[in-house]
Design a protein around this motif. Sequence first.
Motif, PDB file in Angstrom:
ATOM      1  N   GLY A 107       8.642   4.350  15.026  1.00 42.01           N
ATOM      2  CA  GLY A 107       9.364   5.145  14.033  1.00 42.01           C
ATOM      3  C   GLY A 107       8.445   6.108  13.295  1.00 42.01           C
ATOM      4  O   GLY A 107       8.905   7.116  12.772  1.00 42.01           O
ATOM      5  N   ASN A 108       7.150   5.808  13.238  1.00 43.77           N
ATOM      6  CA  ASN A 108       6.241   6.711  12.533  1.00 43.77           C
ATOM      7  C   ASN A 108       5.470   7.612  13.501  1.00 43.77           C
ATOM      8  O   ASN A 108       5.714   8.805  13.578  1.00 43.77           O
ATOM      9  N   PRO A 148       0.831  -1.197   0.000  1.00 43.12           N
ATOM     10  CA  PRO A 148       0.000   0.000   0.000  1.00 43.12           C
ATOM     11  C   PRO A 148       0.868   1.251   0.000  1.00 43.12           C
ATOM     12  O   PRO A 148       0.552   2.237  -0.639  1.00 43.12           O
ATOM     13  N   ALA A 149       2.009   1.132   0.704  1.00 42.57           N
ATOM     14  CA  ALA A 149       2.885   2.276   0.807  1.00 42.57           C
ATOM     15  C   ALA A 149       3.340   2.759  -0.562  1.00 42.57           C
ATOM     16  O   ALA A 149       3.268   3.937  -0.878  1.00 42.57           O
ATOM     17  N   VAL A 150       3.770   1.822  -1.358  1.00 45.57           N
ATOM     18  CA  VAL A 150       4.335   2.226  -2.635  1.00 45.57           C
ATOM     19  C   VAL A 150       3.237   2.543  -3.637  1.00 45.57           C
ATOM     20  O   VAL A 150       3.353   3.454  -4.433  1.00 45.57           O
ATOM     21  N   MET A 151       2.149   1.806  -3.516  1.00 48.76           N
ATOM     22  CA  MET A 151       1.051   2.064  -4.434  1.00 48.76           C
ATOM     23  C   MET A 151       0.485   3.456  -4.241  1.00 48.76           C
ATOM     24  O   MET A 151      -0.088   4.018  -5.141  1.00 48.76           O
ATOM     25  N   ALA A 173       5.235   7.226   3.452  1.00 44.26           N
ATOM     26  CA  ALA A 173       4.812   5.829   3.308  1.00 44.26           C
ATOM     27  C   ALA A 173       6.008   4.959   2.920  1.00 44.26           C
ATOM     28  O   ALA A 173       6.182   3.851   3.426  1.00 44.26           O
ATOM     29  N   ASN A 174       6.853   5.494   2.034  1.00 44.31           N
ATOM     30  CA  ASN A 174       8.035   4.730   1.634  1.00 44.31           C
ATOM     31  C   ASN A 174       8.980   4.507   2.812  1.00 44.31           C
ATOM     32  O   ASN A 174       9.550   3.442   2.958  1.00 44.31           O
TER      33      ASN A 174
END
Lengths: 602, 597
Positions: free
Chosen positions: B126-127, A3-6, A211-212
Amino acid sequence: MMPAVMADTEETQYGRFLDIGLFSRFLSYTKPYKGWITLALLLLPLTTLAQMAQPLLIKEAVDQNLLSGELDGFGTLALYFAGLVGVQFFTGYLQSLINALLGQRVVRDIRQDLFAKLTTMDAQYFATHASGRLTNRITNDTEAVSNMVSSGLVNLIGDVLLLIGIAISMVLLSPKLSLISLICMPIILYGTILITRKMRIVQRKGRVIQANMAGHLTEQVEGQEVLRLFHCQSRNRAVFDKMNWDYYQTVLKSNFLEAFQFSFIETASVIVVALLFWYGAGLSADDGVTIGVMVAFIDYLRRIFFPIRDLSGKYTTMQAAMTALERIFHLLDTPAAIHSPEQPQESGVTQGKIHFKNLYFDYGKGPVLRGINCHIAAGERVAVVGPTGAGKSSLIKLLNRTYDPKQGTLEIDGISVDRYPLERLRQMVGMVQQETFLFAGTLLENIRLHHTHISREEAIQAARETGAALFIEKLPGGYDALLTERGANLSAGERQLLGITRVFAFKPKILVMDEATSSVDTISEGLIQDALERLLKGRTALIIAHRLSTILHADRILVFAHGTIVEEGDHASLMAKGGLYAKLYDLQFQQQNQESHQTTAA
Amino acid sequence: MGKTGSWMVKLRHLLPFYRQHALSFGIGFLLLAATALTTAAIPYVMKLAIDTLTQPVGQQELGYLTLTLIGLALLNAVTRVKARTHIFGIGRRVEYELRKQYHGKLLELDTPFFNKERTGDLVARGNNDILAVRMFIGPGFLQISNTAMAYAVTLPIMIGLDPLLTLLIMAPFPIALIAARYLTRILYRLSRRVADRFGELSSFVQETIAGVAVIRAHAREESWRQRFQTESQTLYQAHLDHTRLQSLFSPLVILSGGAGSWILLYYGGKHVAAGTLTVGDFVAFSGYLAALVWPTVGLGWILTVLQRGLAALERIGRILDTAPFLPPALYQSVAEAPCPRGEGAIHIRHLSFAFEEQGSPKKVLSDITMEIPAGSFIGLVGRVGSGKSVLLNCLARLYPIPKGTITLDGRDLMEIPESQLRQTLIMAPQESFLFSATIQENIQLGARGELSEERAWHVAQQAVFDKEIETFPKQLQTLVGERGITLSGGQRQRAALARALAADPVVLLLDDIFSSVDAHTEARILDNLRDVAKGRTIVMVCHRVAALHNADHIYLLDEGEIKAQGSHQQLLENSSLYQNLHSHMAKEEALEALQAG
């Protein structure tokens, strides 16, 4: 990671501001809540009026009472003012409540539709659609729609109404004075929209990097051992630092734009006030410009801050929602390839006869089954053996219509499987998969799969019969013990026993089984064999066999190669034939001979 | 004092940042002061302008006032933008530094640490926690300074104009402040609940998709639809609870501002009528009122932010304070210096090892002694849980072991600098973890310096993976993982082996990496390994007959002890446990052959 990369690609593409087709279909979801919408719409003019009237009252107070020192009627005025503040508070509260409520209800309904749709989709669909994306439809896409409803639709009208209302009041108070404000308002609005749009672009970029980074961090934690063993820390640090720095630079930019947007509206309205003074000084009471009017204008200009900022944010909210709606409706409109017949055939008590008639099947990449013909009598036990990829698994998937054949028919008790209602068919055909999939929840629910017709006692009875009870009853909590993710706290053997118990509890007439290849300890292996013996009694069975004992216990053996049955018969006749089966068996027999030889030698 | 002490402890990871950015904070504070001053001056100039308007003359003066107003507005915009970007910038900078520290720390920490922690928690820290700390530093500082300054500048002017009226119109503010503080605290809790429910719904959907074959096969779709309805209804309820309060927030601000306006109108109006206050004062007051409402409500919000920031800081601090078992000197010394290529002789002397399990040690290896000559092929064999993997992990220095128990080419394993050790000794762990990157990049991970495409193909061929790579859409450049193609277990294991071979190590430790590779392929790989084994020590966990046949020397482990050792033939003759294991393996392989055809 996905999902992060999308987030960078498909999932954050923005569509049009308003798509009438999508929108009107969306409106049908709001129909059940017509009452609420009407109420929200009715409240709008009230809120607007309450906001518009306050400066007017102050103007009256200034001109009639304050400047003259005449206090007649001032009390009433003050009372009105208090009333307006009260109205603004209550309508404001009600409105944001209704908006949020409406948004959440509509989203709940769309979610349920989407989920219901997903449960009707066929295996082919799930094989070709990534699960992350499908989950996204139900979670994030609907959330975007919810945003549109709760912060968007009604407020959009409200903001516009308020700005128009303020403009009208100004014109009514003093046409000449309002000229300046009316020229400036669209400029402020346009400027704000421009800044906001730029801000959103930068913010989106920031979110993608974020997200990445999160994905990178997850992978780093999961693969920490590899990073250590290969001494990649410094390289990894450099990669992460680049992302981290890019993120820092991006957010600095978006911070600036946010601060700029914030100040822009405020400063612009002060400048408009200044212009009013400059322009108003030349006008007189004859032009309708009194001190009270000036005061009211200043007040009005202070009030345009929020609706303008609000409006400028709407654009992206709407765009995101339109894209989400498009994807949601696309899923809802996708037809399922396999569904119940419209006019199912009447059938009596299931006997369990199976007949494959010239079956052909493929997944679109070359033939998998090429003309299968076979009769299986009620109560017969048939083992299927053959090399990997010979089409064994595909054959059993046709039986409960996980897939439909490309050619030929498959009959149970003389009726083609596609003439049975799907639910009935799948109740007749019980399936034990190679890997037992376990759901989060209790052991009991994993046996009866939330079927209300299977009582707790029946489920426990099934477990006792298969022998799964032996380990279940030892667990703290027994049948109510919670399974950890995918049953990680159970051994492979225990999971298989549970899978068999599950099918046992559902009492199917026909049993289809893909025997597990993974090795289990000897104790579990014995239990599983016993469980199978009990399960198979009085049932027709079709088993992809991996264990020698299963093969030897079968009434008949089908030998598969390259999508066809190359040999069939019982063990003795196949051995006598000296074909593929005999070759396979010899290999096995030889090994076992050797083993026993070694054991005796020791 | 004790309280300040604990604050200092809580803030210990931030103090260096405060010191480092002290000047910046000072500048930010001055910018804020300038903003507060110009903000306060604007209503005052408006007051002057209104008062001038009520006079019959003063056209020219009004012109000046107009220009002053525009000038002030522009100045205000500049200082405000500057102040905000400056202060938020500090927060962002600290966020950047803190994230870098945290990430670096995770790279430094070792296997025992990761065995204790959950991936989700470490990532969340970390987030989310770093975000909470950033809010603490940037917006937290800004809001508190801003509110303080707004009051410091505005309040004296208001009191100067009319003390009693000031007191009166400020009366609703404490209520707004307390209400905002109370609301935000509950709202955070409720929004956490919404997030949790959302997460649950999301996992429910994911699980349903993963298990859809079972649901379909048992015709349970209707039950699952009903369960989803319950899930979505629960989420809806959580949203509703949150919304009920959230919706109060903005009206509350309107109400407290409105109440102030009303008091201003009622009492102030009377003063104006009586002539003790000018209309200009009246306008100025309403301007000040508007200027103070948001900072006051913001203060209530920021107290909650500060609280959360401190909690987050503590969680991050716990990680930052954790030390790896290796002394830091071993990491730092001669970072990437080339080391002499050793021979690869390993000696293990009386090695015992135990895990901490629920406070008490659980022994997994006891008194292991092995002589592994340079260049030999050593097989480890034993049942599940016999200690083979732990032994390999100890050899790879993933766990802390007592000094003097393992030596590599005569040097104590615990004293070899990290960079030298990892150039000499490579392990392919049991779980063949690949990163979401191209196959080439994954193999590259093992190589020192750039890995040529030719060399990548070469190691892939040694791992019997090259023919399959050729069938991938972009060959070596094919992405693997969730974004790319999904590799089978056997393919992953061979990719991991290729990665290990790319490192060209002196000592190669292989932990059961052929479990998903078929016997025939394993035999081919073993042949290749023998070819490249010249001058290389290999220690391998074996689970197939062929591997055992290949080994120069085999150790049979059971319950953490060496039960037997020798060549395959010797063990077959002397150890019944070995015979059992061997015949079990043989049987499994035969069954496998029957199915594979």
